[in-house]
Enzyme design. Structure first.
Site, mmCIF file in Angstrom:
data_model
loop_
_atom_site.group_PDB
_atom_site.id
_atom_site.type_symbol
_atom_site.label_atom_id
_atom_site.label_comp_id
_atom_site.label_asym_id
_atom_site.label_seq_id
_atom_site.Cartn_x
_atom_site.Cartn_y
_atom_site.Cartn_z
ATOM 1 N N ALA A 83 10.245 -2.679 -6.673
ATOM 2 C CA ALA A 83 9.753 -4.035 -6.898
ATOM 3 C C ALA A 83 9.712 -4.758 -5.558
ATOM 4 C CB ALA A 83 10.661 -4.776 -7.869
ATOM 5 N N LYS A 84 8.531 -5.192 -5.203
ATOM 6 C CA LYS A 84 8.328 -5.839 -3.904
ATOM 7 C C LYS A 84 8.511 -7.347 -4.071
ATOM 8 C CE LYS A 84 5.084 -5.136 -0.089
ATOM 9 N NZ LYS A 84 3.730 -4.596 0.227
#
Length: 250
Positions: A93-94
């Site tokens: 997850a960025k």
């Protein structure tokens, strides 16, 4: 000469969101992962984010893929990170370093990382941001910190001390890796390799030049350049008039 492709120690990620291009790049064993962001999704014409992402994870199930949250509200960003993480074991997850209001995300990523969410903390531009990001992620799930070296370079800012500091801090942890981001040219890959970066993410058009590195000397390049100039002059049919004295000498 530069090291050949098979001698590079930095892992190579493709930065982009075009699904066909990602699948094509995944055929190269030397590509270790993929990174996307909302700007790249827009460029690729993605409208159904969830369907796109799930299809991509099925197409490339064995390598890192970063998908970015799209909210600007911290609780929503945390929830989106958890959703993104559920898409696959290879998914990170960025999360950006801050919201558009300047609210810092270090506490949020610390919580998520301790909960087993793989994080790619992005849009990092300063030594303070690096230090706080690495500290927040240290001891949690596998994580990355993306340093935007290329954008700093675009403004004439020497990014090398920042990258070197980031690498030193991350290598003192067991779970954090540094991504050299916003890559502009092939030489950035060599720089990342020389500085001990774990990862560099770059557009496909840059990565596709890498098989040629370390294969030619400066003399080889010079000869190739002048041959190309000569061939193009002949093909174009362009001429220059010679002075009579030179014609007589002929």
């Amino acid at each position: 000469m530069a090291p050949r492709l098979d001698a590079l120690k930095v892992k190579l990620f493709t930065d982009g969101a075009d699904k066909a291009q990602i699948v094509a790049m995944a055929r190269n064993a030397w590509i270790s992962g993929f990174t996307t962001n909302p700007s790249l999704l827009k460029k690729a014409g993605v409208t159904d984010y969830v369907s796109y992402a799930r299809e991509l994870v099925v197409a490339v199930p064995d390598r890192h893929i970063s998908f970015e949250v799209i909210s600007d509200d911290i609780p929503e960003m945390i929830a989106q990170a958890r959703l993104i993480s559920s898409w696959g074991k290879n998914v990170y997850a960025k999360i950006p370093v801050m919201t558009t209001k300047g609210e810092l995300m270090f506490d949020a990523v610390r919580t998520l990382s301790r909960d087993g969410i793989k994080i790619n903390m992005t849009a990092i531009f300063t030594a303070d941001q690096v230090a706080k990001a690495v500290t927040a992620l240290d001891g949690g799930a596998p994580a990355c910190v993306s340093v935007f070296a290329g954008r700093l370079g675009d403004l004439g800012i020497d990014y090398r001390p920042l990258v070197q500091d980031a690498v030193k801090r991350a290598r003192a942890t067991a779970n954090v890796e540094i991504i050299w981001a916003s890559t502009r040219e092939v030489f950035n890959v060599i720089e990342a390799h020389d500085m001990g970066c774990h990862i560099i993410t770059a557009p496909a058009d840059v990565l596709n030049k890498l098989p040629a590195i370390g294969t030619q000397t400066g003399d080889d390049l010079a000869l190739g350049a002048v041959k190309a100039f000569r061939d193009d002059a002949l093909a174009a049919g362009i001429t220059l008039p010679l002075p009579d004295t030179l014609r007589a000498a002929e």
